[in-house]
Design a protein around this motif. Structure first.
Motif, PDB file in Angstrom:
ATOM      1  N   ASP A 279       0.845  -1.187   0.000  1.00 53.11           N
ATOM      2  CA  ASP A 279       0.000   0.000   0.000  1.00 53.11           C
ATOM      3  C   ASP A 279       0.878   1.234   0.000  1.00 53.11           C
ATOM      4  O   ASP A 279       2.103   1.138  -0.162  1.00 53.11           O
ATOM      5  CB  ASP A 279      -0.982   0.003   1.183  1.00 53.11           C
ATOM      6  CG  ASP A 279      -0.269  -0.028   2.531  1.00 53.11           C
ATOM      7  OD1 ASP A 279       0.927   0.301   2.585  1.00 53.11           O
ATOM      8  OD2 ASP A 279      -0.924  -0.386   3.532  1.00 53.11           O
ATOM      9  N   SER A 280       0.293   2.405   0.183  1.00 58.16           N
ATOM     10  CA  SER A 280       1.043   3.658   0.072  1.00 58.16           C
ATOM     11  C   SER A 280       2.171   3.752   1.091  1.00 58.16           C
ATOM     12  O   SER A 280       3.146   4.481   0.872  1.00 58.16           O
ATOM     13  CB  SER A 280       0.100   4.851   0.226  1.00 58.16           C
ATOM     14  OG  SER A 280      -0.566   4.796   1.476  1.00 58.16           O
ATOM     15  N   THR A 281       2.067   3.022   2.198  1.00 60.07           N
ATOM     16  CA  THR A 281       3.129   3.078   3.208  1.00 60.07           C
ATOM     17  C   THR A 281       4.423   2.446   2.704  1.00 60.07           C
ATOM     18  O   THR A 281       5.487   2.665   3.293  1.00 60.07           O
ATOM     19  CB  THR A 281       2.696   2.371   4.514  1.00 60.07           C
ATOM     20  OG1 THR A 281       2.442   0.980   4.241  1.00 60.07           O
ATOM     21  CG2 THR A 281       1.436   3.011   5.082  1.00 60.07           C
ATOM     22  N   PHE A 282       4.341   1.669   1.632  1.00 61.09           N
ATOM     23  CA  PHE A 282       5.540   1.068   1.046  1.00 61.09           C
ATOM     24  C   PHE A 282       6.431   2.157   0.456  1.00 61.09           C
ATOM     25  O   PHE A 282       7.648   2.000   0.368  1.00 61.09           O
ATOM     26  CB  PHE A 282       5.146   0.057  -0.027  1.00 61.09           C
ATOM     27  CG  PHE A 282       6.296  -0.699  -0.623  1.00 61.09           C
ATOM     28  CD1 PHE A 282       7.001  -1.638   0.126  1.00 61.09           C
ATOM     29  CD2 PHE A 282       6.689  -0.484  -1.935  1.00 61.09           C
ATOM     30  CE1 PHE A 282       8.072  -2.334  -0.418  1.00 61.09           C
ATOM     31  CE2 PHE A 282       7.753  -1.182  -2.491  1.00 61.09           C
ATOM     32  CZ  PHE A 282       8.449  -2.103  -1.728  1.00 61.09           C
ATOM     33  N   MET A 283       5.823   3.273   0.031  1.00 59.33           N
ATOM     34  CA  MET A 283       6.586   4.411  -0.492  1.00 59.33           C
ATOM     35  C   MET A 283       7.009   5.286   0.688  1.00 59.33           C
ATOM     36  O   MET A 283       6.214   6.096   1.180  1.00 59.33           O
ATOM     37  CB  MET A 283       5.746   5.230  -1.477  1.00 59.33           C
ATOM     38  CG  MET A 283       5.303   4.463  -2.700  1.00 59.33           C
ATOM     39  SD  MET A 283       4.590   5.550  -3.966  1.00 59.33           S
ATOM     40  CE  MET A 283       3.100   6.098  -3.151  1.00 59.33           C
TER      41      MET A 283
ATOM     42  N   ARG B  98      15.129   8.653  -8.084  1.00 56.83           N
ATOM     43  CA  ARG B  98      13.911   8.427  -8.875  1.00 56.83           C
ATOM     44  C   ARG B  98      12.724   8.104  -7.975  1.00 56.83           C
ATOM     45  O   ARG B  98      11.609   8.599  -8.187  1.00 56.83           O
ATOM     46  CB  ARG B  98      14.143   7.287  -9.867  1.00 56.83           C
ATOM     47  CG  ARG B  98      12.963   7.029 -10.807  1.00 56.83           C
ATOM     48  CD  ARG B  98      13.282   5.880 -11.743  1.00 56.83           C
ATOM     49  NE  ARG B  98      12.128   5.518 -12.554  1.00 56.83           N
ATOM     50  CZ  ARG B  98      12.072   4.428 -13.316  1.00 56.83           C
ATOM     51  NH1 ARG B  98      13.122   3.604 -13.373  1.00 56.83           N
ATOM     52  NH2 ARG B  98      10.975   4.148 -14.011  1.00 56.83           N
ATOM     53  N   LEU B  99      12.954   7.290  -6.955  1.00 57.51           N
ATOM     54  CA  LEU B  99      11.883   6.927  -6.018  1.00 57.51           C
ATOM     55  C   LEU B  99      11.397   8.152  -5.248  1.00 57.51           C
ATOM     56  O   LEU B  99      10.197   8.326  -5.029  1.00 57.51           O
ATOM     57  CB  LEU B  99      12.372   5.842  -5.052  1.00 57.51           C
ATOM     58  CG  LEU B  99      12.728   4.483  -5.676  1.00 57.51           C
ATOM     59  CD1 LEU B  99      13.262   3.529  -4.615  1.00 57.51           C
ATOM     60  CD2 LEU B  99      11.527   3.866  -6.375  1.00 57.51           C
ATOM     61  N   ARG B 100      12.333   8.996  -4.863  1.00 56.51           N
ATOM     62  CA  ARG B 100      11.950  10.220  -4.145  1.00 56.51           C
ATOM     63  C   ARG B 100      11.136  11.151  -5.049  1.00 56.51           C
ATOM     64  O   ARG B 100      10.180  11.789  -4.595  1.00 56.51           O
ATOM     65  CB  ARG B 100      13.196  10.941  -3.626  1.00 56.51           C
ATOM     66  CG  ARG B 100      13.854  10.251  -2.430  1.00 56.51           C
ATOM     67  CD  ARG B 100      14.899  11.158  -1.798  1.00 56.51           C
ATOM     68  NE  ARG B 100      15.498  10.525  -0.619  1.00 56.51           N
ATOM     69  CZ  ARG B 100      16.678   9.918  -0.612  1.00 56.51           C
ATOM     70  NH1 ARG B 100      17.403   9.854  -1.729  1.00 56.51           N
ATOM     71  NH2 ARG B 100      17.149   9.374   0.505  1.00 56.51           N
ATOM     72  N   ASP B 101      11.525  11.222  -6.319  1.00 54.31           N
ATOM     73  CA  ASP B 101      10.780  12.067  -7.257  1.00 54.31           C
ATOM     74  C   ASP B 101       9.333  11.603  -7.370  1.00 54.31           C
ATOM     75  O   ASP B 101       8.398  12.422  -7.409  1.00 54.31           O
ATOM     76  CB  ASP B 101      11.439  12.030  -8.644  1.00 54.31           C
ATOM     77  CG  ASP B 101      12.730  12.834  -8.697  1.00 54.31           C
ATOM     78  OD1 ASP B 101      12.926  13.684  -7.797  1.00 54.31           O
ATOM     79  OD2 ASP B 101      13.534  12.604  -9.625  1.00 54.31           O
TER      80      ASP B 101
END
Length: 279
Positions: A43-47, A67-70
């Motif tokens: 879910d969103s907590t994975f990000m 890239r992940l932070r972007d």
């Protein structure tokens, strides 16, 4: 993690801890393996920033971390975040990658309530019973539950009862199955409720609940017979045969071997129960 993984990239000195399933991850291959095996649990907590820091500091993948932070900072989708990881690592083949991303995108189109129900069911399938209990309770306590139909709510109560029953908490399970039956009117929920009373050796409770729900003598006897048959199943018979072998060892003065065998059985039971109770 249950399988031998050949990691071609760096191995982390400090693992990334996945809180939801209590798992330490030491490589990008393991991270992708986790994603592939637990797609419905994402879910969103994975990000999160912690994962980005781990990718950057422990894996040395600075461009991927950026890239992940972007994606996070531009309110990107979970599917984009996961795709970036899968593409960079190349652990999955193209077909596997497409299936994972399609599954996540389908989940993104569902309501939070629907997604949480799917995740709770997945935890049940993976025998994470305590985690499943927490998730089902959250569903039932959620404001959105008031908008759901009685059959769906009854099925959630039923699954909650099953999670309790798998942990041998039959009194709690009976209560959940009873609530389930009142909502979904499913014969299976009533049957499981009565089975819990039988497992507790509560004949009075069994009779009271059966009569309260207008079950006739034949129906009650069928449930009694079913539990009796289950107690004579292949696994139970094999276990009883093993106990007899240990008893023979004990009588033949092989007490140390018999004790070791009993301790091994107890150890395996404890490990299985602890695994079911982990969150």
């Amino acid at each position: 993690m249950g399988e031998l993984l050949f990691c071609h990239e760096s191995i982390a000195s400090l693992p990334y801890y996945v809180e939801g399933v209590g798992l330490n991850i030491y490589s990008m291959e393991e991270l992708c393996y986790y994603i592939a095996g637990n797609t419905y649990l994402l879910d969103s907590t994975f990000m999160n920033e912690e994962l980005c820091i781990w990718v950057e500091k422990e894996m040395g993948l600075y461009k991927l971390a950026e890239r992940l932070r972007d994606i996070m900072h531009t309110q990107g989708m979970l599917s984009d975040f996961v795709l970036a990881i899968l593409e960079d690592t190349a652990y999955c083949n193209m077909k596997e990658m497409q299936e994972i991303i399609l599954t996540i995108r389908q989940m993104e189109e569902k309501s939070d309530f629907e997604c949480n129900k799917i995740r709770a069911d997945q935890l049940m399938e993976k025998e994470k019973y305590l985690s499943a209990i927490y998730e089902y309770k959250r569903l039932l306590d959620a404001k959105e539950s008031e908008e759901q139909n009685s059959v769906l709510l009854g099925n959630i109560w039923h699954n909650l009862g099953t999670a309790y029953a798998r942990l041998f908490l039959f009194e709690e399970a009976a209560h959940c199955y009873d609530k389930a039956y009142k909502l979904n009117q499913s014969g299976e929920s009533l049957r499981e409720c009565l089975m819990c009373y039988r497992c507790m050796h509560d004949e009075d409770g069994f009779m009271k609940k059966a009569l309260e729900n207008h079950m006739d003598d034949m129906g009650m006897q069928e449930i009694r017979n079913e539990l009796s048959l289950a107690s004579r199943g292949e696994k139970t018979q094999a276990f009883e045969e093993r106990l007899e072998e240990i008893a023979v060892q004990n009588e033949e003065d092989n007490k140390s071997e018999a004790k070791a065998a009993i301790n091994d059985i107890i150890f395996k039971w404890k490990e299985e129960y602890r695994r079911s109770c982990r969150v």
